[in-house]
Motif scaffolding. Structure first.
Motif, PDB file in Angstrom:
ATOM      1  N   ASP A 192       0.757  -1.194  -0.118  1.00 59.01           N
ATOM      2  CA  ASP A 192      -0.063   0.037   0.097  1.00 59.01           C
ATOM      3  C   ASP A 192       0.800   1.205  -0.025  1.00 59.01           C
ATOM      4  N   ASP A 193       0.448   2.258  -0.870  1.00 55.88           N
ATOM      5  CA  ASP A 193       1.145   3.592  -0.905  1.00 55.88           C
ATOM      6  C   ASP A 193       2.531   3.436  -1.100  1.00 55.88           C
ATOM      7  N   ASP A 194       2.904   2.643  -2.126  1.00 54.90           N
ATOM      8  CA  ASP A 194       4.161   2.413  -2.760  1.00 54.90           C
ATOM      9  C   ASP A 194       4.184   2.610  -4.165  1.00 54.90           C
ATOM     10  N   PRO A 195       5.190   3.419  -4.670  1.00 54.23           N
ATOM     11  CA  PRO A 195       5.231   3.686  -6.134  1.00 54.23           C
ATOM     12  C   PRO A 195       5.502   2.572  -7.007  1.00 54.23           C
ATOM     13  N   LYS A 196       5.976   1.491  -6.681  1.00 56.39           N
ATOM     14  CA  LYS A 196       6.369   0.354  -7.390  1.00 56.39           C
ATOM     15  C   LYS A 196       5.008  -0.355  -7.722  1.00 56.39           C
ATOM     16  N   SER A 197       3.842  -0.445  -6.753  1.00 51.52           N
ATOM     17  CA  SER A 197       2.764  -0.990  -6.691  1.00 51.52           C
ATOM     18  C   SER A 197       2.016  -0.261  -7.847  1.00 51.52           C
ATOM     19  N   ARG A 198       1.870   1.096  -7.852  1.00 52.90           N
ATOM     20  CA  ARG A 198       1.302   1.872  -8.763  1.00 52.90           C
ATOM     21  C   ARG A 198       1.813   1.681 -10.218  1.00 52.90           C
ATOM     22  N   PHE A 199       3.323   1.772 -10.420  1.00 52.87           N
ATOM     23  CA  PHE A 199       3.646   1.601 -11.632  1.00 52.87           C
ATOM     24  C   PHE A 199       3.449   0.107 -12.197  1.00 52.87           C
ATOM     25  N   MET A 200       3.485  -1.020 -11.419  1.00 53.09           N
ATOM     26  CA  MET A 200       3.106  -2.268 -11.664  1.00 53.09           C
ATOM     27  C   MET A 200       1.569  -2.124 -12.155  1.00 53.09           C
ATOM     28  N   ASP A 201       0.806  -1.480 -11.790  1.00 50.62           N
ATOM     29  CA  ASP A 201      -0.663  -1.603 -12.269  1.00 50.62           C
ATOM     30  C   ASP A 201      -0.822  -0.819 -13.433  1.00 50.62           C
ATOM     31  N   GLU A 202       0.259   0.084 -13.772  1.00 55.11           N
ATOM     32  CA  GLU A 202       0.182   0.670 -15.071  1.00 55.11           C
ATOM     33  C   GLU A 202       0.477  -0.149 -16.252  1.00 55.11           C
ATOM     34  N   ILE A 203       1.625  -1.076 -15.738  1.00 52.32           N
ATOM     35  CA  ILE A 203       2.442  -1.956 -16.848  1.00 52.32           C
ATOM     36  C   ILE A 203       1.495  -2.838 -17.133  1.00 52.32           C
ATOM     37  N   ALA A 204       0.609  -3.349 -16.240  1.00 56.18           N
ATOM     38  CA  ALA A 204      -0.551  -4.340 -16.319  1.00 56.18           C
ATOM     39  C   ALA A 204      -1.586  -4.032 -17.276  1.00 56.18           C
ATOM     40  N   CYS A 205      -1.779  -2.719 -17.044  1.00 59.18           N
ATOM     41  CA  CYS A 205      -2.838  -2.220 -18.011  1.00 59.18           C
ATOM     42  C   CYS A 205      -2.728  -1.502 -19.181  1.00 59.18           C
TER      43      CYS A 205
END
Length: 517
Positions: free
Chosen positions: A255-268
């Motif tokens: 939660d609240d980690d820039p790696k997770s947000r970037f992973m979401d964008e790569i997956a989408c």
């Protein structure tokens, strides 16, 4: 095997050597394990993991007659992955109010917490390998609302915060290495996005010099990510066959980690060709009697997924870990003008033999329900403020009383600030329910796509019920410190939000004598 040592007692013992004379009061809230499938949401298949929330609140008294005041807070979580015998300890937030007696106890508290989970003798999770993850980003406040308005709080700058975390992790690695001797394997990694290795080493030269001077034979740091090494197993199990492995098997999501947000964008991210039609089915060329000619591996894989072949989302199958970290340098969180740092520590030590048949979901003595943990955290971040000493004293008394009241079964949680009411004739929208008095704390937006599916299977163990005995035996504790006071070095014992004020030298202006003719 679960450790019999209490986290509360271990943290209090780590505060005994702090210089000065004062009394510390600590509240330790550790939730019971629960099933969680969001650690590797894009892995196929998703590994089963168990999550625990950790919240530590530290207050102090300068004299026995003075009131208590919060000085340090730590929010963290631990994930247990039994398949690979790995555990991931993620430090979410560390904050101080700036109202502590110098030196700040934040460094000693964080060190003791990380050593408790790193040392296999005290580690309360049955795992042979521990991975510590944290993201260093300098901000004026994290867990104490309005503490940035307090004139005595001087947050560390971006580079000094990264150096502070590197120094703390080095001391943790040295302590674990000294206890485990030759049985341990310790790997330390860090990345400052947008910086080369020489630039990063030059920026953190104070931390690097501290690490080499303390123990020349201690663990060394590697500039990069840990996903290419093979000495310590990674938490996510490697799928078979290997071509199905994608980026989602390497990068954990928090939660609240820039790696997770970037992973979401790569997956989408769609393919280069855009949205494509499903592939045309090939005509069957063999008779039903020859079904045995179909490769058994493909049939087994198709049957494992319920007759459907799982597709790797977006570009997760194309982006390698090296490319992922290279592209992280261009993310908004990493190019906003401040230096940020990603730190990972891998510690591999053989754990004591576990009890046969012990479930990773079984709660340990002293653990609380996750709802109690969230309720206290929400009250801290939405109903209190720490802009002045008077308000901090009142907030400390309110929240400490609330924690004790919740353990007694009394709902003594502080309400939010004043609510405005209107006449019934002027009401055009429904009023919020009384249960929604507290505002929800800041959180990461929900995931995009359909990769994340919550685990709805029931927990065979009931939620732990707290009592006053639990409160006095595991949650609350205090220790009196009476040591020789010494001036702390710049940034050595200071917390991540308590930079020492620079000394200002005032030069006197010499008046020029008038010339008498």
């Amino acid at each position: 095997m679960a450790s019999t040592a209490s986290l509360r007692d271990h943290l209090l013992h780590g505060l005994r050597d702090i210089p000065g004379t004062r009394e510390f009061h600590i509240h330790v809230l550790v939730s019971s394990p629960r099933k969680f499938q969001g650690l590797y949401p894009f892995a196929q298949p998703r590994p089963r993991s168990y999550l625990q929330d950790i919240l530590i609140l530290l207050s102090e008294q300068s004299t026995p007659d003075s009131p208590r005041i919060f000085t340090t807070a730590i929010e963290a979580c631990v994930h247990n992955v039994p398949t690979t015998s790995c555990a991931i300890f993620y430090v979410s937030k560390v904050d101080t109010t700036g109202q502590s007696t110098s030196p700040s106890p934040a460094a000693a508290l964080v060190r003791s917490l990380l050593i408790y989970y790193s040392d296999p003798v005290t580690r309360p999770v049955s795992a042979d390998h521990l991975w510590i993850h944290l993201f260093a980003r300098a901000q004026s406040q994290y867990l104490f609302p309005n503490s940035a308005d307090f004139s005595g709080k001087r947050p560390l700058s971006d580079v000094k915060l990264c150096a502070w975390w590197k120094r703390v992790l080095t001391e943790v690695a040295d302590a674990v290495s000294a206890r485990a001797h030759a049985k341990s394997i310790i790997k330390l990694y860090y990345v400052l996005p947008g910086y080369s290795q020489l630039e990063a080493e030059h920026s953190l030269r104070r931390a690097a010099a501290s690490a080499t001077s303390s123990d020349a034979t201690g663990p060394s740091w590697t500039y990069g990510h840990p996903y290419s090494q093979t000495e310590i197993p990674l938490p996510c199990p490697v799928p078979t066959p290997h071509p199905q492995q994608n980026l989602g098997h390497f990068i954990p999501s928090f939660d609240d980690d820039p790696k997770s947000r970037f992973m979401d964008e790569i997956a989408c991210t769609p393919d280069a060709e855009g949205i494509r039609s499903p592939p045309r089915k090939r005509m069957r060329t063999v008779l039903h009697s020859n079904d045995a000619d179909v490769p058994k591996e493909a049939a087994a894989e198709k049957e494992r997924h319920g007759g459907k072949e799982e597709r790797i989302l977006g570009e997760l199958g194309k982006v390698s870990p090296d490319e992922f970290w290279e592209r992280m340098s261009f993310r908004q969180e990493c190019v906003a003008g401040a230096v940020t740092g990603f730190f990972v520590a891998g510690i591999s030590c053989p754990s004591p033999p576990s009890v046969p048949g012990a479930s990773p979901l079984a709660p340990l003595p002293g653990q609380v329900s996750c709802q109690l943990n969230k309720r206290v955290l929400s009250s801290l971040m939405t109903g209190l403020e720490f802009s002045t000493v008077e308000r901090s004293i009142k907030a400390t008394e309110t929240l400490e009383s609330a924690i004790k009241g919740l353990c007694e079964g009394i709902a003594a949680v502080p309400t939010s600030r004043t609510t405005h009411t209107r006449d019934a004739a002027d009401r055009r929208t429904p009023e919020p329910e009384p249960s929604r008095a507290l505002l929800a704390p800041p959180s990461t937006p929900p995931r995009r796509g359909t990769a994340y599916v919550a685990d709805v299977s029931p927990n065979p163990f009931p939620e732990p019920v707290t009592s006053l005995e639990t409160y006095h035996s595991h949650i609350y504790g205090s220790v009196c410190v009476s040591n020789v006071a010494r001036p702390s070095k710049h940034g050595e014992d200071a917390g991540p939000s308590s930079e020492l004020a620079p000394q200002v030298t005032v030069l006197a202006v010499r008046k020029k004598k008038k010339r008498v003719d």
